[in-house]
Design an enzyme around this catalytic site. Structure first.
Site, PDB file in Angstrom:
ATOM      1  N   TYR A 220       0.823  -1.207   0.000  1.00  0.00           N
ATOM      2  CA  TYR A 220       0.000   0.000   0.000  1.00  0.00           C
ATOM      3  C   TYR A 220       0.860   1.260   0.000  1.00  0.00           C
ATOM      4  O   TYR A 220       0.487   2.265  -0.625  1.00  0.00           O
ATOM      5  CB  TYR A 220      -1.023  -0.027   1.158  1.00  0.00           C
ATOM      6  CG  TYR A 220      -2.210  -0.866   0.763  1.00  0.00           C
ATOM      7  CD1 TYR A 220      -3.215  -0.324  -0.030  1.00  0.00           C
ATOM      8  CD2 TYR A 220      -2.286  -2.212   1.091  1.00  0.00           C
ATOM      9  CE1 TYR A 220      -4.277  -1.095  -0.464  1.00  0.00           C
ATOM     10  CE2 TYR A 220      -3.346  -2.991   0.672  1.00  0.00           C
ATOM     11  CZ  TYR A 220      -4.339  -2.433  -0.110  1.00  0.00           C
ATOM     12  OH  TYR A 220      -5.391  -3.197  -0.560  1.00  0.00           O
TER      13      TYR A 220
ATOM     14  N   ASP B 160      -8.424   5.617  -5.149  1.00  0.00           N
ATOM     15  CA  ASP B 160      -7.328   6.567  -5.365  1.00  0.00           C
ATOM     16  C   ASP B 160      -7.699   8.032  -5.140  1.00  0.00           C
ATOM     17  O   ASP B 160      -6.825   8.907  -5.159  1.00  0.00           O
ATOM     18  CB  ASP B 160      -6.762   6.390  -6.781  1.00  0.00           C
ATOM     19  CG  ASP B 160      -7.843   6.404  -7.850  1.00  0.00           C
ATOM     20  OD1 ASP B 160      -8.736   7.264  -7.798  1.00  0.00           O
ATOM     21  OD2 ASP B 160      -7.801   5.538  -8.748  1.00  0.00           O
TER      22      ASP B 160
ATOM     23  N   HIS C 232     -15.328   1.521  -1.840  1.00  0.00           N
ATOM     24  CA  HIS C 232     -14.239   0.687  -1.315  1.00  0.00           C
ATOM     25  C   HIS C 232     -13.259   1.482  -0.455  1.00  0.00           C
ATOM     26  O   HIS C 232     -12.128   1.054  -0.236  1.00  0.00           O
ATOM     27  CB  HIS C 232     -13.494  -0.011  -2.467  1.00  0.00           C
ATOM     28  CG  HIS C 232     -14.343  -1.039  -3.170  1.00  0.00           C
ATOM     29  ND1 HIS C 232     -13.974  -1.650  -4.341  1.00  0.00           N
ATOM     30  CD2 HIS C 232     -15.556  -1.561  -2.850  1.00  0.00           C
ATOM     31  CE1 HIS C 232     -14.918  -2.508  -4.712  1.00  0.00           C
ATOM     32  NE2 HIS C 232     -15.891  -2.464  -3.827  1.00  0.00           N
TER      33      HIS C 232
ATOM     34  N   CYS D 289      -7.543   1.296  12.464  1.00  0.00           N
ATOM     35  CA  CYS D 289      -6.894   0.285  13.290  1.00  0.00           C
ATOM     36  C   CYS D 289      -7.470  -1.079  12.928  1.00  0.00           C
ATOM     37  O   CYS D 289      -8.691  -1.229  12.810  1.00  0.00           O
ATOM     38  CB  CYS D 289      -7.129   0.603  14.766  1.00  0.00           C
ATOM     39  SG  CYS D 289      -6.570  -0.746  15.825  1.00  0.00           S
TER      40      CYS D 289
ATOM     41  N   CYS E 196      -5.494   1.434  21.111  1.00  0.00           N
ATOM     42  CA  CYS E 196      -5.519   0.043  21.578  1.00  0.00           C
ATOM     43  C   CYS E 196      -4.247  -0.721  21.225  1.00  0.00           C
ATOM     44  O   CYS E 196      -4.157  -1.920  21.483  1.00  0.00           O
ATOM     45  CB  CYS E 196      -6.736  -0.668  21.008  1.00  0.00           C
ATOM     46  SG  CYS E 196      -6.548  -1.108  19.279  1.00  0.00           S
TER      47      CYS E 196
ATOM     48  N   THR F  65     -15.460  -0.649 -15.478  1.00  0.00           N
ATOM     49  CA  THR F  65     -15.488  -1.695 -14.448  1.00  0.00           C
ATOM     50  C   THR F  65     -15.846  -3.028 -15.080  1.00  0.00           C
ATOM     51  O   THR F  65     -16.725  -3.098 -15.934  1.00  0.00           O
ATOM     52  CB  THR F  65     -16.441  -1.347 -13.283  1.00  0.00           C
ATOM     53  OG1 THR F  65     -16.537  -2.482 -12.419  1.00  0.00           O
ATOM     54  CG2 THR F  65     -17.810  -0.915 -13.738  1.00  0.00           C
ATOM     55  N   SER F  66     -15.136  -4.056 -14.638  1.00  0.00           N
ATOM     56  CA  SER F  66     -15.441  -5.387 -15.163  1.00  0.00           C
ATOM     57  C   SER F  66     -16.729  -5.908 -14.529  1.00  0.00           C
ATOM     58  O   SER F  66     -17.281  -6.910 -14.974  1.00  0.00           O
ATOM     59  CB  SER F  66     -14.300  -6.349 -14.852  1.00  0.00           C
ATOM     60  OG  SER F  66     -14.115  -6.442 -13.455  1.00  0.00           O
TER      61      SER F  66
ATOM     62  N   ASN G 295     -16.894   0.994 -22.001  1.00  0.00           N
ATOM     63  CA  ASN G 295     -15.781   0.085 -21.724  1.00  0.00           C
ATOM     64  C   ASN G 295     -15.200  -0.350 -23.074  1.00  0.00           C
ATOM     65  O   ASN G 295     -15.965  -0.613 -24.002  1.00  0.00           O
ATOM     66  CB  ASN G 295     -16.307  -1.142 -20.950  1.00  0.00           C
ATOM     67  CG  ASN G 295     -15.225  -1.902 -20.221  1.00  0.00           C
ATOM     68  OD1 ASN G 295     -14.218  -2.270 -20.815  1.00  0.00           O
ATOM     69  ND2 ASN G 295     -15.427  -2.139 -18.945  1.00  0.00           N
ATOM     70  N   PRO G 296     -13.877  -0.427 -23.197  1.00  0.00           N
ATOM     71  CA  PRO G 296     -13.330  -0.906 -24.472  1.00  0.00           C
ATOM     72  C   PRO G 296     -13.581  -2.392 -24.713  1.00  0.00           C
ATOM     73  O   PRO G 296     -13.501  -2.870 -25.841  1.00  0.00           O
ATOM     74  CB  PRO G 296     -11.825  -0.629 -24.354  1.00  0.00           C
ATOM     75  CG  PRO G 296     -11.549  -0.394 -22.915  1.00  0.00           C
ATOM     76  CD  PRO G 296     -12.830  -0.027 -22.243  1.00  0.00           C
TER      77      PRO G 296
HETATM   78  N1  APR Z   1     -11.649   3.106 -20.206  1.00  0.00           N
HETATM   79  C1  APR Z   1     -12.706   2.389 -19.746  1.00  0.00           C
HETATM   80  N2  APR Z   1     -12.597   1.136 -19.310  1.00  0.00           N
HETATM   81  C2  APR Z   1     -11.392   0.566 -19.335  1.00  0.00           C
HETATM   82  C3  APR Z   1     -10.245   1.235 -19.795  1.00  0.00           C
HETATM   83  C4  APR Z   1     -10.410   2.569 -20.260  1.00  0.00           C
HETATM   84  N3  APR Z   1      -9.379   3.303 -20.729  1.00  0.00           N
HETATM   85  N4  APR Z   1      -9.186   0.397 -19.683  1.00  0.00           N
HETATM   86  C5  APR Z   1      -9.642  -0.761 -19.166  1.00  0.00           C
HETATM   87  N5  APR Z   1     -10.983  -0.673 -18.964  1.00  0.00           N
HETATM   88  C6  APR Z   1     -11.893  -1.658 -18.397  1.00  0.00           C
HETATM   89  C7  APR Z   1     -11.522  -3.106 -18.610  1.00  0.00           C
HETATM   90  O1  APR Z   1     -11.991  -3.568 -19.863  1.00  0.00           O
HETATM   91  C8  APR Z   1     -12.226  -3.784 -17.446  1.00  0.00           C
HETATM   92  O2  APR Z   1     -13.564  -4.125 -17.787  1.00  0.00           O
HETATM   93  O3  APR Z   1     -11.868  -1.472 -17.005  1.00  0.00           O
HETATM   94  C9  APR Z   1     -12.259  -2.691 -16.379  1.00  0.00           C
HETATM   95  C10 APR Z   1     -11.345  -2.909 -15.174  1.00  0.00           C
HETATM   96  O4  APR Z   1     -11.798  -4.020 -14.483  1.00  0.00           O
HETATM   97  P1  APR Z   1     -11.185  -4.464 -13.073  1.00  0.00           P
HETATM   98  O5  APR Z   1      -9.690  -4.430 -13.142  1.00  0.00           O
HETATM   99  O6  APR Z   1     -11.862  -5.750 -12.705  1.00  0.00           O
HETATM  100  O7  APR Z   1     -11.591  -3.278 -12.102  1.00  0.00           O
HETATM  101  P2  APR Z   1     -12.916  -3.037 -11.258  1.00  0.00           P
HETATM  102  O8  APR Z   1     -14.117  -3.465 -12.006  1.00  0.00           O
HETATM  103  O9  APR Z   1     -12.826  -1.628 -10.772  1.00  0.00           O
HETATM  104  O10 APR Z   1     -12.679  -4.011 -10.041  1.00  0.00           O
HETATM  105  C11 APR Z   1     -13.517  -3.924  -8.942  1.00  0.00           C
HETATM  106  O11 APR Z   1     -12.028  -5.350  -7.670  1.00  0.00           O
HETATM  107  O12 APR Z   1      -9.721  -5.329  -7.706  1.00  0.00           O
HETATM  108  C12 APR Z   1     -10.846  -5.190  -6.903  1.00  0.00           C
HETATM  109  O13 APR Z   1     -11.451  -3.854  -5.062  1.00  0.00           O
HETATM  110  C13 APR Z   1     -10.854  -3.803  -6.338  1.00  0.00           C
HETATM  111  O14 APR Z   1     -12.336  -1.955  -6.695  1.00  0.00           O
HETATM  112  C14 APR Z   1     -11.757  -3.069  -7.312  1.00  0.00           C
HETATM  113  C15 APR Z   1     -12.767  -4.140  -7.655  1.00  0.00           C
END
Ligand code: APR
Length: 247
Positions: free
Chosen positions: A67, A104, A119, A127, A150, A188-189, A213-214
């Site tokens: 971290y 972040d 998150h 703590c 503590c 987000t995935s 998402n790409p």
């Molecule tokens: N613009 C948009 N999407 C993008 C880009 C971009 N430039 N580059 C990558 N991606 C997409 C990917 O295709 C993928 O679907 O971002 C996604 C990232 O997925 P993850 O890495 O699984 O991230 P996230 O969905 O935020 O994960 C959720 O999991 O790792 C833990 O706690 C952590 O908050 C996080 C949680």
């Protein structure tokens, strides 16, 4: 970039927008996604070795150092055009709520005023024993400091795998879903529950769900609109097409 005309009309008619973001939005600032970050020095570790309560109990020094490394990296980067386009939306419509899985703090740094951090935030400390926030910790690598109350070990104030989301944040996210017209799901995935259920809930409430998402995701079927592309390109183009060129 071309957008469906009725998508632009829906955006122009919207009074409230919720934007749900994940690691893909920070990627263009140079923050590797959690899984991609495990390169170089950290390649030997799995997420489960770095971001779980068990990992911290087993090896607090390694987790604290991971971290400290990520905090340093995040301090050195800047918000990107995706963050800034979301800030710009605030000036164009009544209300924008950002619901983020990212720890972040870049949405706030960019200037978004209503940010729900599902998150937590990587710069907070709590703590590990009494769970209270701990202020004034110098974030240096090494052995984690101890709690002044503590004596438990201090850990980052983020949600680790297997932990519950902060209740207040979850309630605010649910409220945003209740009142929003549009629900964006960006970078987000959508694999990690319970946050991943938000797009489903938004659709069930009758909101317009827009996926950016790409790559394909499991939530593409839920969205009425799927825009394939990078957040830092699609969001600014969408703001221009919906509001600026229309003005
Ligand atoms: N613009 C948009 N999407 C993008 C880009 C971009 N430039 N580059 C990558 N991606 C997409 C990917 O295709 C993928 O679907 O971002 C996604 C990232 O997925 P993850 O890495 O699984 O991230 P996230 O969905 O935020 O994960 C959720 O999991 O790792 C833990 O706690 C952590 O908050 C996080 C949680």
């Amino acid at each position: 970039m071309h957008f469906e005309p009725d998508l632009l009309e829906k955006l122009r008619a919207a009074r409230r927008i919720a934007v749900f973001t994940g690691a893909g939005v920070s990627g263009e600032s140079g923050i590797p996604t959690f899984r991609d970050a495990q390169t170089g020095l950290w390649a030997q570790f799995r997420a489960e070795d770095l971001a779980t309560p068990e990992a911290f109990r087993r090896d607090p020094v390694t987790v604290w150092n991971w971290y400290a490394w990520r905090r340093k990296l995040i301090r050195e980067v800047m918000p990107n055009p995706a963050h800034l386009a979301i800030v710009q939306m605030e000036r164009l419509i009544e209300h924008v709520t950002v619901i983020t899985q990212n720890v972040d703090g870049l949405h706030r740094r960019a200037g978004s005023s209503d940010v729900v951090e599902l998150h937590g935030n990587i710069f907070d400390n709590i703590c590990s024993a009494c769970r209270q926030p701990v202020e004034g910790i110098a974030d240096e690598a090494g052995t984690p400091p101890t709690c002044p109350r503590c004596n438990g070990l201090v850990r980052p104030g983020v949600v680790w795998f297997g932990e519950a989301l902060p209740e207040a944040a979850w309630i605010r996210a649910a409220e945003a879903l209740e009142s929003t017209d549009i629900f964006f799901c960006v970078g987000t995935s959508s694999l990690v529950e319970p946050a991943a259920s938000l797009p489903r809930d938004a659709r069930a409430l009758g909101r317009t769900v827009i996926q950016i998402n790409p790559a394909p995701t499991s939530h593409d079927q839920i969205a009425q609109y799927v825009v394939r592309g990078k957040a830092g390109e699609v969001l600014p183009a969408l703001v221009r097409a919906a509001w600026i060129h229309a003005a």
